[in-house]
Motif scaffolding. Sequence first.
Motif, PDB file in Angstrom:
ATOM      1  N   CYS A 158       3.332   2.626   1.093  1.00 55.29           N
ATOM      2  CA  CYS A 158       2.759   3.822   1.693  1.00 55.29           C
ATOM      3  C   CYS A 158       2.629   3.580   3.190  1.00 55.29           C
ATOM      4  N   LYS A 160      -0.607   7.393   9.585  1.00 52.78           N
ATOM      5  CA  LYS A 160      -0.967   7.890   8.255  1.00 52.78           C
ATOM      6  C   LYS A 160      -1.902   9.099   8.321  1.00 52.78           C
ATOM      7  N   HIS A 188       3.668  10.484  -4.831  1.00 57.47           N
ATOM      8  CA  HIS A 188       2.574  11.348  -4.364  1.00 57.47           C
ATOM      9  C   HIS A 188       2.314  12.484  -5.345  1.00 57.47           C
ATOM     10  N   GLU A 220       6.914   4.824  -3.721  1.00 56.57           N
ATOM     11  CA  GLU A 220       6.144   3.802  -3.024  1.00 56.57           C
ATOM     12  C   GLU A 220       6.184   2.498  -3.815  1.00 56.57           C
ATOM     13  N   ASP A 240      -2.860   4.080  -0.988  1.00 54.61           N
ATOM     14  CA  ASP A 240      -2.080   4.491  -2.169  1.00 54.61           C
ATOM     15  C   ASP A 240      -1.615   3.349  -3.088  1.00 54.61           C
ATOM     16  N   GLN A 271      -0.681   4.243  -6.866  1.00 59.61           N
ATOM     17  CA  GLN A 271       0.603   4.872  -7.215  1.00 59.61           C
ATOM     18  C   GLN A 271       1.800   4.007  -6.816  1.00 59.61           C
TER      19      GLN A 271
HETATM   20 MN    MN Z   1       1.296   7.345   0.288  1.00 60.77          MN
END
Ligand code: MN
Length: 338
Positions: free
Chosen positions: A105, A134, A275, A301, A312, A315
């Motif tokens: 990420c 970000k 995402h 990711e 993140d 995920q």
């Molecule tokens: Mn991300």
Amino acid sequence: MIVILKQNTTEAQLNNFTGWLASQGLDVHISRGSYETVIGLIGDTSKVDEELVKSLEMVESVRRISDPFKSANRKFHPDDSVVKVDAEGKVAFGGGRFGVIAGPCSVETKEQIISVAGDVKKAGAVMLRGGAFKPRTSPYDFQGLGAEGIRLLLEAKKETGLPIITEILSITHIELFEDIDVIQVGARNMQNFELLKELGRLKKTILLKRGLANTLKELLMSAEYIMSGGNENVILCERGIRTFDNTYTRNTLDLSAVPVLKELTHLPVIVDPSHAVGSSKYVESMALAAVAAGADGIMTEVHNDPLKALCDGAQSLTPEQFDRMMSKINMVRQAVAK
Ligand code: MN
Ligand code: PEP
């Protein structure tokens, strides 16, 4: 309005015609397909005399297009666009060119980005992702390394040869992106029209992600902002949208976006399952479904140590999970190949 020309139209006739259209204040988009040449007229076409155009010897047919998106419209450009990432097109998306983009990420350290870059390359990824700037919901969360993050991405590129994609948040940062191969416009900036106009002045490839609560038409209109400025190198990305049930997943992956967009536009369409679902448990199945649905690419990711990720982690796939997913992606691609 689109004008379809007869097959035997000469270059001189074509130039004459487009010159006349330009004198009427119209921009033209010429698409030379294998069977026909399609001229898309962009601008106020209400004053164009349709009957007069139809009467020209080289004209096969004329059609008015009511869709508000013109440059992105498949009616203007019947063949798929192949959007290149590098000048030679070693990496490209669309028109049968498929690729997987992977990486963390956010860029955290040199060791992290180089290690993930090496792992995803080995597993078959064609491009490295990593956020330097970000867009975090909380101002107290890690905001990315900024310019230093971009520098580390370029080191990872040097080390692995993988082209780089990273997200832009502000026009004021644009100079930092000079050596970046693909600029990502994230979901939160899909309708930052001033940013889109600025990116339309570049020649660089832009990955445009669908906004959290945006329609496909709005996504195409945002692509139109970039394309109408002269930059036709746009890749669209479905990354999940907000719906009434985002209890167990971060968003709802709208997989129907893939076939619908591919009917409406000639631009490549990729899917970001990470995402969309927000949990590494569901990423693989959604990636495989996206491939089966006809996506031109996948972006996921991957982190060398998801538990310690600054952004993140939940995920993010481990390199081993990514490697397994890549083998299955290849099998699904073969199974659905025409
Ligand atoms: Mn991300
Ligand atoms: C990302 O890809 O890092 C990102 C922030 O994605 P999105 O804009 O889809 O939320």
